[in-house]
Write a protein that holds these residues in place. Structure first.
Motif, PDB file in Angstrom:
ATOM      1  N   VAL A  58      -9.376   5.907  -5.608  1.00 35.64           N
ATOM      2  CA  VAL A  58      -9.029   6.954  -6.559  1.00 35.64           C
ATOM      3  C   VAL A  58      -9.679   8.243  -6.055  1.00 35.64           C
ATOM      4  CG1 VAL A  58      -9.148   7.707  -8.962  1.00 35.64           C
ATOM      5  CG2 VAL A  58      -8.962   5.259  -8.425  1.00 35.64           C
ATOM      6  N   ILE A  59      -8.846   9.177  -5.643  1.00 35.38           N
ATOM      7  CA  ILE A  59      -9.326  10.444  -5.076  1.00 35.38           C
ATOM      8  C   ILE A  59      -9.220  11.527  -6.136  1.00 35.38           C
ATOM      9  CG2 ILE A  59      -9.064  12.124  -3.202  1.00 35.38           C
ATOM     10  CD1 ILE A  59      -9.680   9.234  -2.245  1.00 35.38           C
ATOM     11  N   HIS A  60     -10.331  12.185  -6.431  1.00 40.33           N
ATOM     12  CA  HIS A  60     -10.339  13.304  -7.374  1.00 40.33           C
ATOM     13  C   HIS A  60      -9.831  14.533  -6.630  1.00 40.33           C
ATOM     14  CE1 HIS A  60     -12.315  16.583  -9.707  1.00 40.33           C
ATOM     15  NE2 HIS A  60     -11.826  15.847 -10.692  1.00 40.33           N
ATOM     16  N   LEU A  61      -8.702  15.077  -7.074  1.00 44.78           N
ATOM     17  CA  LEU A  61      -8.082  16.161  -6.324  1.00 44.78           C
ATOM     18  C   LEU A  61      -8.938  17.423  -6.314  1.00 44.78           C
ATOM     19  CD1 LEU A  61      -4.304  15.736  -7.251  1.00 44.78           C
ATOM     20  CD2 LEU A  61      -5.505  15.027  -5.170  1.00 44.78           C
ATOM     21  N   GLY A  62      -9.714  17.641  -7.368  1.00 41.25           N
ATOM     22  CA  GLY A  62     -10.559  18.832  -7.411  1.00 41.25           C
ATOM     23  C   GLY A  62     -11.615  18.851  -6.323  1.00 41.25           C
ATOM     24  N   SER A  63     -12.141  17.680  -5.979  1.00 41.40           N
ATOM     25  CA  SER A  63     -13.200  17.599  -4.965  1.00 41.40           C
ATOM     26  C   SER A  63     -12.705  17.034  -3.646  1.00 41.40           C
ATOM     27  CB  SER A  63     -14.347  16.724  -5.476  1.00 41.40           C
ATOM     28  OG  SER A  63     -13.913  15.375  -5.609  1.00 41.40           O
ATOM     29  N   GLY A  64     -11.574  16.320  -3.680  1.00 43.88           N
ATOM     30  CA  GLY A  64     -11.085  15.651  -2.477  1.00 43.88           C
ATOM     31  C   GLY A  64     -11.846  14.394  -2.124  1.00 43.88           C
ATOM     32  N   ARG A  65     -12.695  13.922  -3.034  1.00 44.35           N
ATOM     33  CA  ARG A  65     -13.542  12.764  -2.742  1.00 44.35           C
ATOM     34  C   ARG A  65     -13.109  11.534  -3.528  1.00 44.35           C
ATOM     35  NH1 ARG A  65     -19.731  14.315  -2.241  1.00 44.35           N
ATOM     36  NH2 ARG A  65     -19.584  12.372  -1.092  1.00 44.35           N
ATOM     37  N   HIS A  73     -16.884  10.766 -14.211  1.00 42.95           N
ATOM     38  CA  HIS A  73     -15.447  10.897 -14.482  1.00 42.95           C
ATOM     39  C   HIS A  73     -14.978  10.051 -15.659  1.00 42.95           C
ATOM     40  CE1 HIS A  73     -15.024  13.339 -10.919  1.00 42.95           C
ATOM     41  NE2 HIS A  73     -15.867  12.500 -10.349  1.00 42.95           N
ATOM     42  N   TRP A  74     -15.919   9.429 -16.371  1.00 43.38           N
ATOM     43  CA  TRP A  74     -15.554   8.714 -17.585  1.00 43.38           C
ATOM     44  C   TRP A  74     -15.100   9.716 -18.639  1.00 43.38           C
ATOM     45  CZ3 TRP A  74     -19.997   4.639 -18.520  1.00 43.38           C
ATOM     46  CH2 TRP A  74     -20.019   3.735 -17.446  1.00 43.38           C
ATOM     47  N   ARG A  75     -14.173   9.301 -19.473  1.00 42.49           N
ATOM     48  CA  ARG A  75     -13.641  10.114 -20.569  1.00 42.49           C
ATOM     49  C   ARG A  75     -13.086  11.446 -20.058  1.00 42.49           C
ATOM     50  NH1 ARG A  75     -12.347   8.069 -25.083  1.00 42.49           N
ATOM     51  NH2 ARG A  75     -13.911   8.278 -26.654  1.00 42.49           N
ATOM     52  N   SER A  76     -12.468  11.380 -18.890  1.00 41.21           N
ATOM     53  CA  SER A  76     -11.794  12.544 -18.309  1.00 41.21           C
ATOM     54  C   SER A  76     -10.329  12.158 -18.115  1.00 41.21           C
ATOM     55  CB  SER A  76     -12.433  12.918 -16.970  1.00 41.21           C
ATOM     56  OG  SER A  76     -12.101  11.967 -15.972  1.00 41.21           O
ATOM     57  N   ALA A  77      -9.586  13.020 -17.442  1.00 39.51           N
ATOM     58  CA  ALA A  77      -8.172  12.728 -17.177  1.00 39.51           C
ATOM     59  C   ALA A  77      -7.991  11.639 -16.120  1.00 39.51           C
ATOM     60  CB  ALA A  77      -7.468  14.007 -16.723  1.00 39.51           C
ATOM     61  N   VAL A  78      -9.055  11.250 -15.446  1.00 39.52           N
ATOM     62  CA  VAL A  78      -8.946  10.349 -14.294  1.00 39.52           C
ATOM     63  C   VAL A  78      -8.300   9.015 -14.659  1.00 39.52           C
ATOM     64  CG1 VAL A  78     -10.301   8.967 -12.656  1.00 39.52           C
ATOM     65  CG2 VAL A  78     -10.768  11.411 -12.917  1.00 39.52           C
ATOM     66  N   ASN A  79      -8.847   8.291 -15.629  1.00 37.48           N
ATOM     67  CA  ASN A  79      -8.306   6.964 -15.949  1.00 37.48           C
ATOM     68  C   ASN A  79      -6.892   7.062 -16.496  1.00 37.48           C
ATOM     69  OD1 ASN A  79      -8.551   4.004 -16.249  1.00 37.48           O
ATOM     70  ND2 ASN A  79      -8.420   4.489 -18.419  1.00 37.48           N
ATOM     71  N   THR A  80      -6.661   8.028 -17.376  1.00 35.74           N
ATOM     72  CA  THR A  80      -5.320   8.177 -17.946  1.00 35.74           C
ATOM     73  C   THR A  80      -4.294   8.401 -16.851  1.00 35.74           C
ATOM     74  OG1 THR A  80      -6.234   9.076 -19.999  1.00 35.74           O
ATOM     75  CG2 THR A  80      -3.907   9.519 -19.550  1.00 35.74           C
ATOM     76  N   GLU A  81      -4.587   9.323 -15.928  1.00 38.75           N
ATOM     77  CA  GLU A  81      -3.588   9.609 -14.904  1.00 38.75           C
ATOM     78  C   GLU A  81      -3.469   8.475 -13.891  1.00 38.75           C
ATOM     79  OE1 GLU A  81      -1.928  13.510 -13.203  1.00 38.75           O
ATOM     80  OE2 GLU A  81      -3.746  13.053 -12.045  1.00 38.75           O
ATOM     81  N   ALA A  82      -4.575   7.846 -13.538  1.00 42.19           N
ATOM     82  CA  ALA A  82      -4.492   6.720 -12.604  1.00 42.19           C
ATOM     83  C   ALA A  82      -3.615   5.615 -13.182  1.00 42.19           C
ATOM     84  CB  ALA A  82      -5.887   6.188 -12.273  1.00 42.19           C
ATOM     85  N   PRO A 133       0.840  -1.199   0.000  1.00 40.14           N
ATOM     86  CA  PRO A 133       0.000   0.000   0.000  1.00 40.14           C
ATOM     87  C   PRO A 133       0.878   1.254   0.000  1.00 40.14           C
ATOM     88  CG  PRO A 133      -0.809  -1.594   1.579  1.00 40.14           C
ATOM     89  CD  PRO A 133       0.522  -2.108   1.102  1.00 40.14           C
ATOM     90  N   VAL A 134       0.571   2.173  -0.895  1.00 40.32           N
ATOM     91  CA  VAL A 134       1.369   3.374  -1.077  1.00 40.32           C
ATOM     92  C   VAL A 134       0.439   4.455  -1.615  1.00 40.32           C
ATOM     93  CG1 VAL A 134       2.046   2.802  -3.448  1.00 40.32           C
ATOM     94  CG2 VAL A 134       3.550   4.216  -2.067  1.00 40.32           C
ATOM     95  N   THR A 135       0.821   5.707  -1.472  1.00 41.29           N
ATOM     96  CA  THR A 135       0.063   6.813  -2.045  1.00 41.29           C
ATOM     97  C   THR A 135       0.811   7.343  -3.256  1.00 41.29           C
ATOM     98  OG1 THR A 135      -0.919   7.393   0.086  1.00 41.29           O
ATOM     99  CG2 THR A 135      -0.900   9.107  -1.604  1.00 41.29           C
ATOM    100  N   LEU A 136       0.092   7.470  -4.366  1.00 37.64           N
ATOM    101  CA  LEU A 136       0.650   7.961  -5.627  1.00 37.64           C
ATOM    102  C   LEU A 136      -0.168   9.183  -6.038  1.00 37.64           C
ATOM    103  CD1 LEU A 136       0.822   4.491  -7.439  1.00 37.64           C
ATOM    104  CD2 LEU A 136       2.693   5.642  -6.234  1.00 37.64           C
ATOM    105  N   THR A 137       0.501  10.304  -6.264  1.00 44.68           N
ATOM    106  CA  THR A 137      -0.210  11.551  -6.516  1.00 44.68           C
ATOM    107  C   THR A 137       0.160  12.148  -7.860  1.00 44.68           C
ATOM    108  OG1 THR A 137      -0.227  11.986  -4.135  1.00 44.68           O
ATOM    109  CG2 THR A 137      -0.724  13.843  -5.577  1.00 44.68           C
ATOM    110  N   GLY A 138      -0.870  12.547  -8.605  1.00 44.29           N
ATOM    111  CA  GLY A 138      -0.697  13.241  -9.871  1.00 44.29           C
ATOM    112  C   GLY A 138      -1.296  14.631  -9.791  1.00 44.29           C
ATOM    113  N   ARG A 139      -1.631  15.184 -10.947  1.00 41.34           N
ATOM    114  CA  ARG A 139      -2.234  16.525 -10.990  1.00 41.34           C
ATOM    115  C   ARG A 139      -3.750  16.477 -10.831  1.00 41.34           C
ATOM    116  NH1 ARG A 139       0.338  17.717 -16.332  1.00 41.34           N
ATOM    117  NH2 ARG A 139      -1.833  18.099 -16.847  1.00 41.34           N
ATOM    118  N   HIS A 140      -4.368  15.358 -11.200  1.00 40.58           N
ATOM    119  CA  HIS A 140      -5.826  15.236 -11.183  1.00 40.58           C
ATOM    120  C   HIS A 140      -6.341  14.255 -10.142  1.00 40.58           C
ATOM    121  CE1 HIS A 140      -5.809  17.477 -14.965  1.00 40.58           C
ATOM    122  NE2 HIS A 140      -4.847  16.660 -15.358  1.00 40.58           N
ATOM    123  N   VAL A 141      -5.548  13.221  -9.858  1.00 39.47           N
ATOM    124  CA  VAL A 141      -5.978  12.193  -8.918  1.00 39.47           C
ATOM    125  C   VAL A 141      -4.854  11.828  -7.952  1.00 39.47           C
ATOM    126  CG1 VAL A 141      -7.666  11.156 -10.499  1.00 39.47           C
ATOM    127  CG2 VAL A 141      -5.347  10.243 -10.404  1.00 39.47           C
TER     128      VAL A 141
END
Length: 197
Positions: free
Chosen positions: A75-82, A110-119, A8-16
């Motif tokens: 998968v946490i959406h950084l814009g909402s924190g949820r 969140h389909w067809r957004s940056a979420v899946n690509t960045e995850a 278990p680890v935390t991985l952070t991008g720009r969107h998620v």
């Protein structure tokens, strides 16, 4: 370097942000995708209609994680924190330097957004760059064209189909379409994914 097993680890991008999945994520997860037949259509088992039903799925996943079968991430959406979905490492084989990314779902918003690509960028990058894996595989139902297209956009190569591979909840049989990405293919795929973001 020899491959090492994921922890278990935390991985952070720009969107998620991907963080270890826990029961604390349940309410957000239900708000994101609970009761949505389209979200759960390809996940196996019935659509969770209540928080309790989704909690049972989460509890099962966490029990399997304690046995070492899965390494699950919220998968946490950084814009909402949820929390808006989950994804996992599974089928880990350190000796053969391979793992699978699967049991992934996101709320439909969140389909067809940056979420899946960045995850996937975070998960695949971690597998190759920190864990020393040589192969990352992904699979999906042969009828799930949306998922196959999303996997192909990652730069993964379609390898083939395992026929009559899994029984679906309705009793019909699923063929599983396998894709993979190899360590030597990762730098080019990573550049393409980063550019898409």
């Amino acid at each position: 370097m020899p491959a090492i097993a994921p922890l278990p680890v935390t991985l952070t991008g720009r969107h998620v942000r991907l963080e270890p999945l826990s029961p604390d994520h349940l309410d957000d997860l239900f708000a994101a995708g609970g009761g949505d037949d389209e979200v759960w259509r390809w996940q196996g088992g019935p659509t969770p209609r209540t928080v309790q039903e989704l909690g049972e799925k989460l509890t099962t996943l966490l029990a399997e994680a304690r046995r070492g079968v899965y390494v699950p991430f919220a998968v946490i959406h950084l814009g909402s924190g949820r929390a808006i979905g989950w994804t996992t490492y599974l089928d880990v084989d350190v000796t053969d330097e391979r793992l699978e990314i699967g049991w992934t779902w996101y709320g439909r918003a969140h389909w067809r957004s940056a979420v899946n690509t960045e995850a996937k960028l975070l998960l695949i990058g971690h597998a190759f760059e920190e864990l020393g894996m040589g192969r990352v595989q992904l699979k999906t139902d042969h009828l799930n064209v949306r998922s196959q297209e999303a996997i192909a956009r990652l730069g993964a190569r379609r390898e083939g189909v395992l026929r009559r591979h899994r029984r679906r909840p309705d009793g019909t049989w699923r063929d599983s379409v396998y894709f993979s990405l190899l360590a030597e293919e990762w730098p080019e795929a990573k550049s393409r994914l980063a550019a898409r973001l």
